[in-house]
Design an enzyme around this catalytic site. Structure first.
Site, PDB file in Angstrom:
ATOM      1  N   LEU A  54      77.224  43.046  14.308  1.00 23.93           N
ATOM      2  CA  LEU A  54      76.744  45.019  14.656  1.00 23.93           C
ATOM      3  C   LEU A  54      77.897  45.630  14.087  1.00 23.93           C
ATOM      4  O   LEU A  54      77.871  46.316  13.127  1.00 23.93           O
ATOM      5  CB  LEU A  54      75.531  44.950  15.236  1.00 23.93           C
ATOM      6  CG  LEU A  54      74.926  44.300  17.117  1.00 23.93           C
ATOM      7  CD1 LEU A  54      74.541  44.534  17.565  1.00 23.93           C
ATOM      8  CD2 LEU A  54      74.178  44.079  15.146  1.00 23.93           C
ATOM      9  N   ASP A  87      89.706  44.129  10.980  1.00 27.57           N
ATOM     10  CA  ASP A  87      91.082  44.865  11.947  1.00 27.57           C
ATOM     11  C   ASP A  87      91.544  45.796  11.043  1.00 27.57           C
ATOM     12  O   ASP A  87      92.621  45.733  12.449  1.00 27.57           O
ATOM     13  CB  ASP A  87      90.872  43.146  12.033  1.00 27.57           C
ATOM     14  CG  ASP A  87      90.562  42.103  12.627  1.00 27.57           C
ATOM     15  OD1 ASP A  87      89.260  42.566  13.170  1.00 27.57           O
ATOM     16  OD2 ASP A  87      90.764  41.127  12.280  1.00 27.57           O
TER      17      ASP A  87
HETATM   18  O1  F6P Z   1      87.306  39.166  10.655  1.00 27.08           O
HETATM   19  C1  F6P Z   1      87.491  39.240  11.556  1.00 27.08           C
HETATM   20  C2  F6P Z   1      86.672  39.031  12.500  1.00 27.08           C
HETATM   21  O2  F6P Z   1      85.975  40.144  12.621  1.00 27.08           O
HETATM   22  C3  F6P Z   1      87.922  39.144  13.803  1.00 27.08           C
HETATM   23  O3  F6P Z   1      88.145  40.643  14.866  1.00 27.08           O
HETATM   24  C4  F6P Z   1      86.908  38.227  15.173  1.00 27.08           C
HETATM   25  O4  F6P Z   1      87.875  37.769  15.995  1.00 27.08           O
HETATM   26  C5  F6P Z   1      86.448  37.167  13.808  1.00 27.08           C
HETATM   27  O5  F6P Z   1      86.696  37.757  12.521  1.00 27.08           O
HETATM   28  C6  F6P Z   1      84.766  36.655  13.967  1.00 27.08           C
HETATM   29  O6  F6P Z   1      85.254  35.612  12.829  1.00 27.08           O
HETATM   30  P1  F6P Z   1      83.989  34.465  12.567  1.00 27.08           P
HETATM   31  O7  F6P Z   1      83.062  35.793  11.753  1.00 27.08           O
HETATM   32  O8  F6P Z   1      84.227  33.437  11.784  1.00 27.08           O
HETATM   33  O9  F6P Z   1      83.216  34.238  13.902  1.00 27.08           O
END
Ligand code: F6P
Length: 422
Positions: free
Chosen positions: A298, A144
């Site tokens: 991905l 992020d």
């Molecule tokens: O690590 C950040 C992130 O990749 C975000 O951009 C995304 O919303 C989130 O993780 C998804 O998280 P998880 O893998 O826990 O569903």
């Protein structure tokens, strides 16, 4: 100088290069065997410490550790698990100290994003409070790109490169089909509150008419009428329209367009699904044929097209974490410091965890074009070097060849167990 063991844990969403950081950390610690004894890793991040499930990285060969540099995912398992405030959850903290004491752990390295730096900071306070000497170093990681102070966050450059490459390639496809078939393509990318990954797609448009034509950022409130008008105008002008959208775009009332009921351990709503939502809107209101894709995991797993800069920086912060600890720093995070844009030059700096924990760095307004639909030249200057260079993994039979570690458990020393509430 007494020799003590180290504990390393991966935390939060993993990236294509988090293991390059582990590689930098372990290789550097191995060069300082006079000061650091064993390097233990947490099985599934901090849960491994709470459950006394430690992995002995010393059982891995130098070649296996070296291969971490080109292997995506989290080699020891990661966790989204937030330790509560020190006062609220004494048992968790006492348990950590108990486990660290049992295994003579004097160095704590925590590799994660915003929430994880907060945990690392609290742990550093814990050591002091409970009279247990613990050197605590946070290590930056998040696709992020929203940690403060550091110029960028390892993991971001590779996700950025993947989405920029993908949108350029999809742009060529849609342009070919537009006359008789698909007119609109939408790519949804990660970025809950900060539009850095969405912005990176903008690098793909080098000349007028290139994809992406529209970028939607979480920093800009979604304006449905203005968006539809822009899609229509782009299709009139170029025959097709390619859109990159961040999963975190919001309605004027602050609700996510893509929010679902699911929540993670931090109370964050699970996002995903804004692309089909926009596609339906375009179908209903403009009657244009579309395709959409959600880049999802991905984009953060794409080690095959990782940014060389990102891999080097990921390795460097792992190495620096050990060096900072050995220099006597505590409660700090190594940072990337940009010395110049062109040529891109960077070095490693250091930031106090107190200033990093829980602070989110969003896209500055001057990185977003005045109409809110694209990036500016200043943003390009910032992003360009972060996706520069390729660092291909080895390929066998046409597929990338990644390592799987043995991940041998360290014998438990405590009689007590700990029930982790997820
Ligand atoms: O690590 C950040 C992130 O990749 C975000 O951009 C995304 O919303 C989130 O993780 C998804 O998280 P998880 O893998 O826990 O569903």
């Amino acid at each position: 100088m007494t020799k003590r063991n180290a504990f390393y844990a991966q935390s939060g969403g993993v990236t294509a290069v988090i293991n390059a950081t582990a590689c930098g950390l372990i290789e550097t610690a191995r060069r300082h065997r006079d000061r650091i004894g064993k390097v233990y890793a947490g099985r599934n991040g901090i849960l491994g410490a709470l459950r006394e499930e430690l992995i002995d990285t010393g059982k891995e060969s130098p070649a296996a550790i070296r291969a971490l540099r080109h292997t995506p995912g989290g080699a020891f398992g990661s966790a989204r698990y937030k330790l509560k405030g020190l006062e609220e959850s004494r048992p968790e903290y006492q348990r950590l100290i108990e486990v660290f004491r049992a295994h003579d752990i004097g160095y704590f390295f925590y590799n994660g994003g915003n929430d994880s730096q907060d945990t690392a900071y609290k742990l550093s306070q814990l050591g002091e409070k409970m009279g247990y000497p613990l050197t605590c170093i946070g290590i930056p990681k998040t696709v992020d790109n929203d940690l403060p102070i550091t110029d960028t966050c390892p993991g971001f450059g590779s996700a950025a490169k993947y989405v920029a490459v993908s949108i350029r390639e999809a742009g060529y496809d849609v342009a070919s089909m537009a006359e008789t078939s698909t007119r609109v393509f939408i790519l949804e990318v990660m970025g809950r509150h900060a539009g850095w990954i969405a912005a990176a797609t903008g690098l793909a448009s080098a000349a007028a008419g290139d994809a992406p034509h529209i970028i939607l950022f979480p920093e800009i409130v979604f304006d449905e009428a203005a968006f539809l008008a822009r899609v229509n105008k782009t299709v009139m002008q170029y025959g097709h329209c390619v859109i990159a959208v961040s999963e975190g775009i919001k309605h004027p009332d602050g609700r996510f367009l893509s929010e679902s009921a699911a929540r993670d351990a931090f109370g964050h709503a699970q996002l995903g699904g804004v692309a089909p939502h926009l596609a339906q809107l375009i179908k209903d209101r403009l009657d244009l044929k579309h395709h959409w894709a959600v880049a999802d995991y991905l984009q953060r797993a794409a080690r095959h097209i990782a940014s060389k800069t990102d891999v080097e920086q990921a390795y460097a912060v792992g190495k620096a974490a050990v060096e900072l600890a050995l220099q006597g720093h505590n409660a700090v995070m190594p940072t990337i410091v940009r010395k110049s844009d062109r040529p891109y030059r960077w070095t490693i700096g250091v930031a106090p965890l107190a200033k990093v924990a829980n602070v989110e760095k969003k896209m500055p307004r001057h990185f977003i074009s005045r109409d809110g639909f694209h990036i500016t030249a200043a943003c390009r200057r910032y992003l360009q070097p972060l996706i520069a260079g390729e660092d291909y993994p080895p390929f066998t039979n046409g597929l990338p060849h990644y390592v799987r570690l043995k991940n041998l458990a360290v014998a438990k020393k405590l009689k007590t167990t700990f029930d982790v509430k997820k």
